[in-house]
Motif scaffolding. Structure first.
Motif, mmCIF file in Angstrom:
data_model
loop_
_atom_site.group_PDB
_atom_site.id
_atom_site.type_symbol
_atom_site.label_atom_id
_atom_site.label_comp_id
_atom_site.label_asym_id
_atom_site.label_seq_id
_atom_site.Cartn_x
_atom_site.Cartn_y
_atom_site.Cartn_z
ATOM 1 N N PRO A 36 0.816 -1.216 0.000
ATOM 2 C CA PRO A 36 0.000 0.000 0.000
ATOM 3 C C PRO A 36 0.850 1.267 0.000
ATOM 4 O O PRO A 36 2.078 1.228 0.126
ATOM 5 C CB PRO A 36 -0.770 -0.131 1.318
ATOM 6 N N PHE A 37 0.158 2.411 -0.138
ATOM 7 C CA PHE A 37 0.729 3.744 0.040
ATOM 8 C C PHE A 37 1.888 4.014 -0.934
ATOM 9 O O PHE A 37 2.838 4.731 -0.594
ATOM 10 C CB PHE A 37 1.193 3.944 1.481
ATOM 11 N N ALA A 38 1.835 3.418 -2.139
ATOM 12 C CA ALA A 38 2.848 3.625 -3.185
ATOM 13 C C ALA A 38 4.258 3.295 -2.701
ATOM 14 O O ALA A 38 5.241 3.895 -3.146
ATOM 15 C CB ALA A 38 2.789 5.048 -3.715
ATOM 16 N N GLN A 39 4.375 2.311 -1.798
ATOM 17 C CA GLN A 39 5.695 1.953 -1.273
ATOM 18 C C GLN A 39 6.589 1.326 -2.342
ATOM 19 O O GLN A 39 7.817 1.351 -2.216
ATOM 20 C CB GLN A 39 5.526 1.004 -0.084
ATOM 21 N N TRP A 40 5.993 0.778 -3.415
ATOM 22 C CA TRP A 40 6.796 0.228 -4.501
ATOM 23 C C TRP A 40 7.490 1.315 -5.324
ATOM 24 O O TRP A 40 8.265 1.009 -6.221
ATOM 25 C CB TRP A 40 5.932 -0.636 -5.401
ATOM 26 N N ALA A 41 7.214 2.585 -5.050
ATOM 27 C CA ALA A 41 7.968 3.654 -5.718
ATOM 28 C C ALA A 41 9.442 3.581 -5.343
ATOM 29 O O ALA A 41 10.322 3.948 -6.134
ATOM 30 C CB ALA A 41 7.396 5.023 -5.347
ATOM 31 N N ASN A 42 9.729 3.098 -4.137
ATOM 32 C CA ASN A 42 11.105 2.895 -3.703
ATOM 33 C C ASN A 42 11.609 1.552 -4.213
ATOM 34 O O ASN A 42 10.842 0.584 -4.286
ATOM 35 C CB ASN A 42 11.194 2.933 -2.177
ATOM 36 N N VAL A 43 12.882 1.472 -4.578
ATOM 37 C CA VAL A 43 13.469 0.218 -5.047
ATOM 38 C C VAL A 43 14.603 -0.180 -4.101
ATOM 39 O O VAL A 43 15.292 0.678 -3.537
ATOM 40 C CB VAL A 43 13.987 0.326 -6.498
ATOM 41 N N PRO A 44 14.817 -1.480 -3.896
ATOM 42 C CA PRO A 44 15.920 -1.920 -3.029
ATOM 43 C C PRO A 44 17.272 -1.549 -3.628
ATOM 44 O O PRO A 44 17.408 -1.299 -4.833
ATOM 45 C CB PRO A 44 15.738 -3.441 -2.989
ATOM 46 N N ASP A 45 18.302 -1.531 -2.789
ATOM 47 C CA ASP A 45 19.665 -1.331 -3.268
ATOM 48 C C ASP A 45 20.077 -2.508 -4.146
ATOM 49 O O ASP A 45 19.492 -3.598 -4.081
ATOM 50 C CB ASP A 45 20.635 -1.211 -2.088
ATOM 51 N N TYR A 46 21.091 -2.280 -4.960
ATOM 52 C CA TYR A 46 21.587 -3.355 -5.817
ATOM 53 C C TYR A 46 22.013 -4.560 -4.966
ATOM 54 O O TYR A 46 22.746 -4.425 -3.996
ATOM 55 C CB TYR A 46 22.783 -2.871 -6.637
ATOM 56 N N GLY A 47 21.526 -5.747 -5.339
ATOM 57 C CA GLY A 47 21.878 -6.964 -4.629
ATOM 58 C C GLY A 47 21.132 -7.168 -3.325
ATOM 59 O O GLY A 47 21.415 -8.131 -2.599
ATOM 60 N N GLN A 48 20.167 -6.326 -3.023
ATOM 61 C CA GLN A 48 19.417 -6.431 -1.763
ATOM 62 C C GLN A 48 18.098 -7.171 -1.986
ATOM 63 O O GLN A 48 17.354 -6.857 -2.919
ATOM 64 C CB GLN A 48 19.142 -5.045 -1.192
ATOM 65 N N LEU A 49 17.822 -8.147 -1.135
ATOM 66 C CA LEU A 49 16.559 -8.876 -1.147
ATOM 67 C C LEU A 49 15.724 -8.406 0.042
ATOM 68 O O LEU A 49 16.172 -8.490 1.185
ATOM 69 C CB LEU A 49 16.799 -10.380 -1.056
ATOM 70 N N VAL A 50 14.536 -7.908 -0.233
ATOM 71 C CA VAL A 50 13.636 -7.441 0.821
ATOM 72 C C VAL A 50 12.488 -8.444 0.940
ATOM 73 O O VAL A 50 11.770 -8.700 -0.029
ATOM 74 C CB VAL A 50 13.084 -6.038 0.513
ATOM 75 N N VAL A 51 12.334 -9.021 2.131
ATOM 76 C CA VAL A 51 11.315 -10.038 2.385
ATOM 77 C C VAL A 51 10.267 -9.458 3.327
ATOM 78 O O VAL A 51 10.598 -8.955 4.400
ATOM 79 C CB VAL A 51 11.935 -11.309 3.006
#
Length: 317
Positions: A36-51
């Motif tokens: 929600p809340f357009a949180q996908w506008a942010n992207v993880p750092d290179y090589g970072q996996l966010v679970v």
């Protein structure tokens, strides 16, 4: 309120396809795992996996057949039963580069109700359980706020997404998802303005439902306030279907005719908050969404929470 089904944790079946075959048929309402809340506008750092692990539940005691509102409350032994959903899902994001990220969500869902007849005595529990509709996508961050030559530039990201159908029974009215293959382009933005920590967000997508052909769009706009490690969010969400049929309901018999491709429309208010810990970037949050108007949909109240943790899969130089 008593629940009809116990929550079930997510099951893992992965696929990464963008050319999607005609796999299934639809008879249900929209329900795709989405941050929600357009949180996908942010992207993880290179090589970072966010679970992220998310649990959600909803209940509805009213629904609209066409534009007519009906009660869907079945009282029994002092308890009240509506249309209840319980679901849990795991969301994965991976930073492919400074600007690119991939995402995938896998989950399990269940819905149950007692109100409708359709060949059975009202009060009989009817339910379905299975894998949720599975979204996957690629995101490209065009701008990152504060890192461009333009002071007005927000964090702006575009997403090319696809949806694989779940495994629940699509023939149950108000099943938890459309169970249709789909492709969806999406635009997300977040921008600070005004006093410190205040900002606005928007998340807009169009979904081509390949199997059911009742295409839809979702538009969300809202505000956020960041205070140290906390963020508070509130916004408005509109879902509109381009085509499809209307629900037919007979209050005298409790019989419902739910079309294969329902023309679902709804307006809702969403709100939530989250806290980002200094311990390994751990993040926890809660979110809610209340449908206050619509047609061919139920008046859901969603409540959920999540736990998120980033992991670095690439060694720093």
């Amino acid at each position: 309120m008593k629940r009809l089904c116990n929550p079930v944790s997510g099951s893992l079946i992965a696929a990464f396809l963008f050319l999607l075959p005609n796999l299934s048929q639809l008879r249900a309402s929209e329900n795709v795992a989405h941050e929600p809340f357009a949180q996908w506008a942010n992207v993880p750092d290179y090589g970072q996996l966010v679970v992220r692990l998310t649990y959600e539940e909803s209940d509805a005691y009213h629904f609209w057949a066409g534009n007519t509102r009906h009660l869907v409350d079945f009282p029994e032994r002092g308890e009240h039963y509506g249309i209840d959903i319980n679901q849990g899902y795991m969301s994965l994001q991976y930073g492919l580069s400074e600007k690119w990220a991939a995402d995938l969500s896998l989950g399990y869902t269940t819905v149950g109700w007692r109100y409708f007849a359709n060949g059975a005595t009202p009060g009989t529990i009817r339910s379905t359980t299975g894998l949720m509709d599975t979204p996957l996508g690629l995101r490209y961050q065009i701008f990152k706020e504060g890192e461009t030559d333009f002071a007005w530039a927000p964090t702006l990201t575009v997403r090319a997404g696809a949806i694989l159908p779940g495994s629940f029974d699509e023939h149950l009215p108000f099943a938890p998802g459309t169970r249709s293959t789909a492709i969806e382009p999406e635009v997300l933005a977040r921008k600070h303005f005004g006093w410190t920590g205040l900002g606005a967000y928007t998340d807009d997508l169009f979904r081509w439902n390949h199997t059911s052909a009742n295409d839809l769009y979702i538009v969300t706009i809202g505000l956020f306030q960041q205070i140290k490690n906390w963020e508070l969010d509130a916004g408005y969400r509109h879902l509109g279907s381009i085509s499809g049929g209307s629900i037919q309901f007979d209050p005298a018999t409790h019989n419902i005719v739910y079309p294969r491709a329902v023309r679902e429309n709804q307006d809702s208010i969403e709100a939530g908050f989250d806290y980002r810990s200094s311990w390994h970037g751990l993040r926890i949050g809660f979110q809610s969404r209340t449908v206050f108007d619509g047609s061919n949909t139920d008046k859901k109240f969603w409540l959920g929470g999540f736990v998120e943790m980033p992991f670095s899969l690439v060694k720093s130089k």
